[in-house]
Scaffold this motif. Structure first.
Motif, short mmCIF file in Angstrom:
data_model
loop_
_atom_site.label_atom_id
_atom_site.label_comp_id
_atom_site.label_asym_id
_atom_site.label_seq_id
_atom_site.Cartn_x
_atom_site.Cartn_y
_atom_site.Cartn_z
N GLY A 174 45.75 28.82 33.68
CA GLY A 174 45.22 30.17 33.61
C GLY A 174 44.09 30.27 32.60
N THR A 175 44.26 29.58 31.48
CA THR A 175 43.19 29.55 30.47
C THR A 175 41.95 28.86 31.02
N LEU A 176 42.16 27.73 31.74
CA LEU A 176 41.04 27.03 32.36
C LEU A 176 40.30 27.94 33.33
N TYR A 177 41.06 28.69 34.13
CA TYR A 177 40.46 29.61 35.08
C TYR A 177 39.62 30.66 34.35
N THR A 178 40.19 31.26 33.32
CA THR A 178 39.49 32.33 32.60
C THR A 178 38.23 31.82 31.92
N ASP A 179 38.29 30.62 31.34
CA ASP A 179 37.17 30.10 30.56
C ASP A 179 36.09 29.44 31.42
N LYS A 180 36.49 28.73 32.47
CA LYS A 180 35.55 27.86 33.18
C LYS A 180 35.22 28.31 34.60
N ILE A 181 36.11 29.04 35.24
CA ILE A 181 35.92 29.34 36.66
C ILE A 181 35.60 30.81 36.90
N PHE A 182 36.36 31.70 36.30
CA PHE A 182 36.16 33.13 36.50
C PHE A 182 34.71 33.56 36.23
N PRO A 183 34.06 33.07 35.18
CA PRO A 183 32.69 33.54 34.91
C PRO A 183 31.69 33.21 36.02
N VAL A 184 31.94 32.19 36.82
CA VAL A 184 30.96 31.81 37.84
C VAL A 184 31.30 32.37 39.22
N LEU A 185 32.40 33.08 39.35
CA LEU A 185 32.79 33.66 40.63
C LEU A 185 32.06 34.98 40.85
N THR A 186 31.66 35.21 42.09
CA THR A 186 30.95 36.45 42.43
C THR A 186 31.51 37.01 43.73
N PRO A 187 32.48 37.93 43.65
CA PRO A 187 32.97 38.56 44.88
C PRO A 187 31.90 39.48 45.46
N LEU A 188 31.71 39.40 46.75
CA LEU A 188 30.70 40.20 47.43
C LEU A 188 31.38 41.15 48.41
N ALA A 189 31.20 42.46 48.16
CA ALA A 189 31.80 43.48 49.02
C ALA A 189 31.05 43.57 50.34
N LYS A 214 51.17 8.89 37.19
CA LYS A 214 51.90 10.10 37.59
C LYS A 214 50.96 11.27 37.39
N VAL A 215 50.47 11.84 38.49
CA VAL A 215 49.44 12.85 38.35
C VAL A 215 49.59 13.89 39.46
N GLU A 216 49.32 15.14 39.09
CA GLU A 216 49.35 16.23 40.06
C GLU A 216 47.99 16.92 40.09
N PHE A 217 47.61 17.35 41.28
CA PHE A 217 46.35 18.05 41.46
C PHE A 217 46.59 19.37 42.19
N LEU A 218 45.85 20.37 41.79
CA LEU A 218 45.90 21.68 42.43
C LEU A 218 44.54 21.96 43.06
N PRO A 219 44.49 22.25 44.37
CA PRO A 219 43.20 22.60 44.98
C PRO A 219 42.58 23.81 44.28
N LEU A 220 41.30 23.78 44.08
CA LEU A 220 40.60 24.84 43.37
C LEU A 220 40.84 26.20 44.01
N GLU A 221 40.84 26.26 45.34
CA GLU A 221 41.03 27.55 45.99
C GLU A 221 42.42 28.12 45.74
N GLU A 222 43.41 27.25 45.48
CA GLU A 222 44.76 27.72 45.13
C GLU A 222 44.74 28.40 43.77
N LEU A 223 44.03 27.81 42.82
CA LEU A 223 43.94 28.40 41.48
C LEU A 223 43.23 29.75 41.55
N ALA A 231 42.98 31.76 44.21
CA ALA A 231 43.82 32.71 44.94
C ALA A 231 44.92 33.28 44.06
N ALA A 232 45.46 32.48 43.15
CA ALA A 232 46.53 32.95 42.27
C ALA A 232 46.04 33.99 41.27
N HIS A 233 44.71 34.10 41.09
CA HIS A 233 44.17 35.03 40.10
C HIS A 233 43.21 36.04 40.73
N LEU A 234 43.37 36.30 42.03
CA LEU A 234 42.47 37.23 42.70
C LEU A 234 42.54 38.64 42.10
#
Length: 732
Positions: A172-187, A241-250, A252-255
């Motif tokens: 969630g912190t990664l999303y807020t710091d690195k991803i949320f600022p570059v997202l642009t929802p278009l109505a 031992k490694v887990e990956f989360l698709p970016l679109e899943e992250l 979608a969880a914070h829409l």
């Protein structure tokens, strides 16, 4: 652009190049036994109308063979993932170019049918049906086979619901710091028209509801492509031992953070494919470079040809997208699991060697590895020709070394080379720049129309021009696809020409994964041929006859057909006829018909075709003497070999070069085949063709009813791995 249709850089021709002494033009002699293209075939039955396979469906069959490698449980696990990614990338390009072309013909009202008699509409319908079946298999292979197997070895791709609470906080912190600022929802509403969606981008279609009014709205959100598609969930650097989360899943969880005060009703991931085929009116545009740059800017706005949607229970979003993109229902592809599996290349980079093919180091050709201080390339070539075989033999210590030594050698006066595709940090381009800066006369023919490499090649062209290289962009209406290099060196009172003619691009990166051949030679006749060919490419020459070359668009088709007909004459005279061809694709109807006629007269025709194959094999009365195989494996089989073996050793011929038997290669490109005469080199070519034709080799075989695997399953020899371990016999 010249009035004669040759496009050059502003500096091209500023200095006259030093040339070696001319050799008289060559015209192939008629030895009394050589057949022309017209031979008496009246006694043969007529060729049936249904003798050609459909080109587009044959390409899909090729991609089916790629998918079969992903489904093969005997393949290392990450290699299976690689083939899933290759299948996806292949299909993207197929839609951007081939499907787009069929749609354009249909919309223009063109009733042109394919060689098998299908209209564009009929082909599009068959492609849609076949594609949906393949995409279903592709998705099942990933979700039901590869993913579970990855989980068993410690590599997991998870959903947000699977992420542990302690990891959710960090993500969630990664999303807020690195991803949320570059997202642009278009109505999307009366004040905001439906936004432009770039081709192949990953997007989310979202429906939100106003909790006060109950009104629902639609929005589009682009998944950023400058962030890794798969986000590492587990901390640390170990890939065990490694887990990956698709970016679109992250995302979608914070829409809810993107639409505060609104209720997120539903969302769906989608992707659109657009027409990416360029149309440049070369005879109208005065500056081809500017025309290409302008057309590339337009490419991103091409019409939609495919809509991919992640399978869901709802249809509202899909119906809206179908309307907005103006695609037919059959152009909508429902995908099981993740969209855009070409992104799996990211996970292929995991440090898990046990899940991949064993690494290998290309060998240095023995011709260039003599003692602690090997001979220079030029000294070696004065002793005779050298045939190099990539990726088994190193590109860096053969072809690249040839050009680098030429750039550094003070006795080299000039270098001429074609560049169709090369790597991002190209040592080949660096060598040409070094040579120009050292005062050598350097000509580079950069093909800026090489599909999907146009921008990179424009950049190379400009860099080369800045260094003083004479840059030429090719001939109007033709792509320059031949792989040729010519070095002119002062040796005493004489000028000697050194040459390279290859089947693959001057690209050190693809040379590690593409199987290709190259002939390095100081043969005076070949040197004179390349001199003449470069004069065609850079100047006003109209030469079409050569000594040791067949050159498209003038002489490859006729030259190949002439030699097939010669084998018919050998067969009829009791000398035995043999045609062995190895290539990427065979589509040209005239060449195929010549092979059918050869088969009907008893000539043995042996074909190795990796991709598209419009010929029908094993049909009684038509092609029972034609064998067709396809080898798809670790390396991309890319070399083209043409062997005409009837009439005894004195009459046989071997040729290699850049051309497949397709209309585009034979009619719309400058291609070159070179005759290989050195006995050791022809011995290696014979060994390669013979090895790949063995019955114990794992391959696909074409029969009257289509392709089948032989031997089935794990049985059989992986011919590429065998060549890696043992090499090929080196001839006499």
């Amino acid at each position: 652009m010249s009035a004669d249709g040759v496009v050059t850089s502003p500096t091209a021709g500023a200095t006259e190049l030093i040339e070696a002494p001319a050799i008289e033009p060559f015209h192939e002699p008629d030895d009394g036994r050589a057949a022309t293209e017209e031979i008496a075939l009246e006694d043969l039955p007529p060729l049936p109308d249904d003798r050609f396979q459909n080109r587009e469906l044959s390409w899909l069959d090729f991609n089916r063979r790629v998918l079969a490698l992903a489904e093969d449980e005997h393949q290392p696990l990450l290699e299976r993932m690689k083939f899933l990614a290759i299948f996806a990338s292949n299909l993207d390009e197929f839609y951007m170019v081939r499907v787009a072309g069929l749609k354009r013909r249909r919309e223009m009202g063109l009733s042109i049918t394919s060689a098998d008699g299908l209209t564009p509409s009929e082909q599009l319908a068959m492609i849609s049906t076949m594609t949906q079946e393949l995409v279903e298999r592709h998705g099942r292979c990933f979700t039901e086979s590869v993913l579970p197997e990855l989980g068993r070895v410690g590599v997991r791709i998870v959903r947000w619901s699977d992420v542990r609470s302690e990891d959710r906080e960090r993500l969630g912190t990664l999303y807020t710091d690195k991803i949320f600022p570059v997202l642009t929802p278009l109505a999307v509403d009366p004040a905001h028209p439906f936004p432009y969606i770039s081709g192949l981008s990953l997007n989310m279609a979202i429906i939100v509801r106003d909790p006060v009014s109950g009104v629902e709205r639609f929005a589009r959100l682009k998944v950023p492509n400058n962030v890794d598609r798969f986000i590492r969930v587990t901390e640390g650097k170990s890939d065990d031992k490694v887990e990956f989360l698709p970016l679109e899943e992250l995302i979608a969880a914070h829409l809810a953070q993107l639409f505060p005060g609104m209720q997120v009703v539903e969302h769906q991931v989608f992707r659109v494919t657009r027409n990416a085929d360029l149309e440049v009116e070369e005879d109208r545009d005065e500056d081809l470079l500017q025309a290409m740059e302008r057309e590339l800017a337009r490419r991103r706005f091409g019409p939609a040809v495919r809509l991919e949607v992640a399978r869901s229970n709802g249809t509202r979003i899909q119906d809206l997208l179908t309307t907005e993109f103006d695609v037919a229902p059959r152009d909508v592809v429902d995908v099981t699991g993740l969209l855009d599996l070409s992104s799996l290349w990211q996970l292929y980079g995991l440090d898990r060697p046990s899940l991949k093919d064993a690494p290998f180091v290309p060998a240095t050709s023995p011709a260039f590895a003599e003692g602690e201080t090997p001979k220079s390339v030029f000294a070696r070539l004065r002793d005779g020709d050298v045939l190099v075989h990539h990726p088994y033999e190193s590109f860096a210590t053969t072809t690249q070394r040839f050009l680098e030594q030429a750039a550094a050698d003070p006795r080299v006066l000039a270098i001429k080379q074609t560049l169709y595709r090369t790597s991002g940090d190209s040592p080949i381009v660096d060598a040409l720049i070094t040579a120009a800066e050292a005062g050598k006369q350097v000509v580079a023919l950069v093909e800026i129309k090489a599909r999907f490499d146009e921008l990179a090649n424009i950049s190379w062209a400009k860099a080369l021009e800045r260094a003083g290289v004479h840059v030429v962009y090719g001939l109007v209406g033709l792509k320059t696809h031949c792989k040729i290099a010519l070095v002119i060196r002062q040796e005493g009172s004489e000028l000697r020409r050194y040459c390279h003619v290859g089947t693959g691009n001057y690209n050190p990166k693809t040379a590690r994964i593409y199987e290709d051949l190259g002939l390095l030679t100081a043969d005076p006749g070949i040197g004179a041929d390349l001199t003449d060919l470069f004069n065609v490419l850079t100047g006003y020459s109209r030469q079409t006859d050569y000594r040791n070359l067949l050159v498209a668009p003038h002489s490859i088709r006729s030259g190949i057909i002439r030699r097939i007909n010669r084998e018919i004459e050998h067969q009829r005279a009791g000398r035995g006829g043999l045609v062995r061809l190895k290539m990427n694709s065979i589509v040209d109807e005239q060449v195929i018909d010549a092979l059918y006629r050869a088969s009907q007269t008893g000539v043995r025709v042996d074909l190795t075709v990796r991709g598209i194959c419009a010929i029908r094999a094993g049909v009684p009365g038509l092609s029972e003497n034609i064998t067709v195989r396809s080898i798809v494996g670790r390396f991309l089989e890319h070399s083209r070999i043409f062997h005409f073996g009837g009439g005894g050793p004195e009459g046989e011929e071997y040729w290699i070069g850049s051309a497949d038997m397709m209309h585009r290669n034979l009619d719309r490109r400058v291609e070159a085949l070179v005759r290989v005469k050195d006995r050791a080199a022809t011995g290696r070519l014979d060994a390669l063709l013979t090895t790949q034709a063995r019955d114990d080799v794992r391959r696909w075989v074409l029969g009257p009813d289509g392709w089948s695997q032989a031997p089935v399953g794990e049985a059989g020899v992986d011919v590429q791995e065998e060549i890696l371990r043992r090499g090929l016999p080196r001839g006499e």
